[in-house]
Design a protein around this motif. Structure first.
Motif, PDB file in Angstrom:
ATOM      1  N   UNK A  30       0.839  -1.306   0.026  1.00 47.23           N
ATOM      2  CA  UNK A  30      -0.031   0.054  -0.027  1.00 47.23           C
ATOM      3  C   UNK A  30       0.931   1.060  -0.072  1.00 47.23           C
ATOM      4  N   UNK A  31       1.860   1.284   0.748  1.00 50.14           N
ATOM      5  CA  UNK A  31       2.842   2.432   0.867  1.00 50.14           C
ATOM      6  C   UNK A  31       3.506   2.624  -0.469  1.00 50.14           C
ATOM      7  N   UNK A  32       3.909   1.678  -0.983  1.00 45.89           N
ATOM      8  CA  UNK A  32       4.286   1.845  -2.600  1.00 45.89           C
ATOM      9  C   UNK A  32       3.487   2.319  -3.621  1.00 45.89           C
ATOM     10  N   UNK A  33       2.437   1.892  -3.354  1.00 46.84           N
ATOM     11  CA  UNK A  33       1.213   2.341  -4.514  1.00 46.84           C
ATOM     12  C   UNK A  33       1.058   3.692  -3.886  1.00 46.84           C
ATOM     13  N   UNK A  34       0.995   4.132  -3.049  1.00 44.06           N
ATOM     14  CA  UNK A  34       0.587   5.822  -2.635  1.00 44.06           C
ATOM     15  C   UNK A  34       1.798   6.609  -2.888  1.00 44.06           C
ATOM     16  N   UNK A  35       2.948   5.953  -2.536  1.00 45.95           N
ATOM     17  CA  UNK A  35       4.154   6.943  -2.743  1.00 45.95           C
ATOM     18  C   UNK A  35       4.462   7.196  -4.448  1.00 45.95           C
ATOM     19  N   UNK A  36       4.145   6.152  -5.030  1.00 45.59           N
ATOM     20  CA  UNK A  36       4.367   6.265  -6.611  1.00 45.59           C
ATOM     21  C   UNK A  36       3.277   7.283  -7.035  1.00 45.59           C
ATOM     22  N   UNK A  37       2.029   7.274  -6.532  1.00 45.80           N
ATOM     23  CA  UNK A  37       0.987   8.253  -7.025  1.00 45.80           C
ATOM     24  C   UNK A  37       1.232   9.616  -6.404  1.00 45.80           C
ATOM     25  N   UNK A  38       1.885   9.809  -5.070  1.00 48.26           N
ATOM     26  CA  UNK A  38       1.775  11.385  -4.810  1.00 48.26           C
ATOM     27  C   UNK A  38       3.369  11.782  -4.578  1.00 48.26           C
ATOM     28  N   UNK A  39       4.254  10.853  -4.874  1.00 52.11           N
ATOM     29  CA  UNK A  39       5.732  11.197  -4.898  1.00 52.11           C
ATOM     30  C   UNK A  39       6.167  12.006  -3.725  1.00 52.11           C
ATOM     31  N   UNK A  40       5.875  11.737  -2.433  1.00 52.62           N
ATOM     32  CA  UNK A  40       6.454  12.354  -1.408  1.00 52.62           C
ATOM     33  C   UNK A  40       6.513  11.433  -0.372  1.00 52.62           C
ATOM     34  N   UNK A  41       7.695  11.167   0.186  1.00 50.43           N
ATOM     35  CA  UNK A  41       7.663   9.726   1.068  1.00 50.43           C
ATOM     36  C   UNK A  41       6.977  10.127   2.445  1.00 50.43           C
ATOM     37  N   UNK A  42       7.069  11.376   2.933  1.00 46.83           N
ATOM     38  CA  UNK A  42       6.450  11.501   4.534  1.00 46.83           C
ATOM     39  C   UNK A  42       4.973  11.311   4.248  1.00 46.83           C
TER      40      UNK A  42
END
Length: 179
Positions: A30-42
């Motif tokens: 889920x983290x990788x999916x979200x990170x790729x979509x929004x581009x911000x780690x925090x």
């Protein structure tokens, strides 16, 4: 090992260990999916935590449907979190100081730099894909999900997902090669 269905049933009965097992099973995907979509780690970490908080609050209402995996429900929650985040962000533009980049592959700084440059180029050109193509690429390669699961998450047939994936990969290849 307990099956996913049994873990969900236990989590619905407020079993903390079952919830923890589901969290451990799906957090990275889920983290990788979200990170790729929004581009911000925090922000991706925060949104991922919110997905699991939403899961905890509403798991009692989860119902199995047509052999659809539990992960499809989680990805739907994640998708909704992303939509809300992007809607709020579009009203309040911010500068992303820390964008998501891949981890270093080795202790070689030259190789790490090359990987980061390639990744930045990939992120730039993938933004030119259609939203459906971006979703397929994200779910298939960032979250490492099989075609059948992606099809259920996106409410499409496996054939449609394969076609979207093929056209997305072809477009990416063309854009990355400069053709």
């Amino acid at each position: 090992m307990q099956t996913e269905k049994r873990l969900v049933e236990l989590a619905q009965q407020k079993d903390e260990h079952a919830f923890a097992r589901l969290y451990e099973e799906y957090f990275d995907k889920i983290y990788r999916y979200i990170a790729l979509k929004i581009g911000n780690k925090m922000e991706a970490e925060d949104l991922t935590q919110q997905v699991f908080m939403n899961m905890l609050r509403s798991i009692s209402s989860f119902k199995w449907q047509d052999n659809t995996p539990f992960s499809a429900w989680l990805y739907r929650i994640a998708h909704n979190q992303i939509v809300d985040y992007l809607r709020k962000r579009s009203r309040q533009p911010v500068l992303d100081i820390e964008v998501v980049t891949p981890l270093a592959c080795a202790d070689d700084p030259v190789e790490t730099t090359e990987v980061n440059i390639d990744y930045e180029k990939f992120v730039e050109v993938s933004g030119k894909l259609t939203p459906a193509q971006q979703e397929v690429i994200s779910l298939r390669f960032s979250s490492d999900l099989p075609i059948a699961e992606v099809a259920k998450i996106m409410n499409k047939t496996p054939g449609a997902v394969k076609a979207l994936q093929h056209s997305a990969v072809s477009s990416l290849r063309r854009m990355l090669s400069g053709a």
